[in-house]
Design a protein around this motif. Structure first.
Motif, short mmCIF file in Angstrom:
data_model
loop_
_atom_site.label_atom_id
_atom_site.label_comp_id
_atom_site.label_asym_id
_atom_site.label_seq_id
_atom_site.Cartn_x
_atom_site.Cartn_y
_atom_site.Cartn_z
N TYR A 110 -53.87 -42.45 -118.56
CA TYR A 110 -53.42 -43.72 -118.45
C TYR A 110 -54.47 -44.22 -117.29
O TYR A 110 -54.92 -45.37 -117.25
CB TYR A 110 -51.91 -43.66 -117.74
CG TYR A 110 -51.51 -45.02 -117.13
CD1 TYR A 110 -51.07 -46.08 -117.93
CD2 TYR A 110 -51.44 -45.00 -115.79
CE1 TYR A 110 -50.54 -47.40 -117.37
CE2 TYR A 110 -50.96 -46.11 -115.38
CZ TYR A 110 -50.81 -47.22 -115.76
OH TYR A 110 -50.31 -48.50 -115.36
N ASN A 168 -45.86 -44.03 -115.13
CA ASN A 168 -47.79 -43.89 -115.16
C ASN A 168 -48.25 -44.63 -113.92
O ASN A 168 -49.16 -44.10 -113.27
CB ASN A 168 -48.04 -44.79 -116.38
CG ASN A 168 -47.81 -43.99 -117.54
OD1 ASN A 168 -47.69 -44.80 -118.51
ND2 ASN A 168 -47.69 -42.71 -117.62
N THR A 174 -49.88 -48.67 -120.83
CA THR A 174 -49.01 -47.96 -121.39
C THR A 174 -48.71 -48.23 -123.00
O THR A 174 -48.67 -47.27 -123.79
CB THR A 174 -47.51 -47.82 -120.71
OG1 THR A 174 -47.82 -47.50 -119.27
CG2 THR A 174 -46.47 -46.98 -121.02
N SER A 217 -43.77 -46.44 -118.12
CA SER A 217 -44.66 -47.23 -117.76
C SER A 217 -44.56 -47.23 -116.12
O SER A 217 -45.67 -47.49 -115.28
CB SER A 217 -44.43 -48.58 -118.14
OG SER A 217 -43.35 -49.36 -117.96
N ASP A 251 -50.20 -39.35 -118.64
CA ASP A 251 -50.35 -39.83 -117.40
C ASP A 251 -51.85 -40.15 -116.95
O ASP A 251 -52.37 -41.15 -116.21
CB ASP A 251 -49.54 -39.18 -116.31
CG ASP A 251 -48.21 -38.93 -116.69
OD1 ASP A 251 -47.49 -39.96 -116.43
OD2 ASP A 251 -47.77 -38.01 -117.30
#
Length: 265
Positions: A211, A136, A174, A133, A208
């Motif tokens: 995200y 990300n 995430t 997280s 990623d």
């Protein structure tokens, strides 16, 4: 924070700076995966819920898909470790990318609240999302700095008086993506998961990138719904439904083909 360990930080938008309040919330009857430290009223990880009765088919993987999935799962499995120099450096890098030119007093500092963490130590919020997280958020800040700053500083649209905390919302995203794509299973058990693995083979940064797309989409949904922090769960559900619809479009062969990709700048 109450005696169950639940807490929440709401962010109030005012003309000069931010004010924050905390409130408490008890978890629902459903099983919720994640740290109780950031499961709060209006901002629980609604998309990390599961029921033991779920039965889903599995999809066979090519060797390349299996290898990519295992690499991503190895990232997901890494817990944030505040004593790990690599993790410490990543956290400093996130601060520098978020607030360039503003010196960070320490990895434990009241300054972190400016970013939407619940307290002065972000590591307590990473317990729910793990190191990925943080990765990300850092990927977002480095690759799409304009979009990242717009969300961090709530610079677009007619904002609510009480806004979602940026960083804690990122941890929720995430979690939602991991659950939606069923990424902790040995093989994908949903069509969405199978589609994503095809995209992951083509772009190993696909998680990623997804995200980043999701964060921008969530904020767009937030503004369209004229939401306030008590509506966060509803906004996340709406965001997930839109992602699912876009994944199932016939002409999606890469994440850049998703309609919501155009939100990134």
């Amino acid at each position: 924070m109450d005696d169950r360990g639940g807490s929440f930080v709401a962010v109030r938008r005012i003309s000069q700076g931010l004010e924050r309040e905390s409130a408490c919330h008890s978890t629902s009857a459903e099983v919720v995966a994640g740290s109780a430290a950031w499961l709060g009223r209006g901002l629980s990880c609604v998309c990390a819920q599961r029921r033991d009765s779920d039965t889903r088919p599995s999809f066979d993987l090519t060797p390349a898909q299996e290898e990519c999935l295992q690499r991503l799962q190895s990232r997901i499995d890494v817990a944030y470790d505040s004593s790990n120099p690599e993790h410490q450096e990543a956290l400093r890098s996130l601060w520098n990318a978020s607030f360039p030119g503003e010196e960070l007093c320490g990895l434990i500092s009241e300054q972190w609240k400016e970013m939407g963490w619940q307290g002065k130590d972000p590591s307590t919020d990473f317990r729910g999302g793990g190191f990925i997280s943080l990765e990300n958020l850092l990927f977002f800040a480095r690759n799409y700095p304009k979009s990242f700053q717009d969300l961090l500083r709530k610079q677009e649209g007619d904002r609510a008086m009480w806004e979602y905390p940026f960083a804690v919302a990122g941890v929720n995203i995430t979690f939602m993506l991991i659950q939606m794509l069923d990424l902790q299973a040995v093989k994908p058990r949903t069509v969405l998961g199978a589609i994503f693995l095809k995209l992951l083979v083509e772009n190993e940064s696909a998680f990623d990138l997804l995200y980043c797309i999701t964060f921008k989409l969530m904020d767009q949904q937030w503004l369209a719904m004229r939401a306030s922090y008590m509506d966060f769960n509803t906004v996340m559900k709406s965001t997930r439904r839109q992602l699912e619809r876009e994944f199932l479009l016939e002409d999606i062969t890469r994440l850049e083909d998703m309609p919501s990709y155009s939100l990134l700048r």
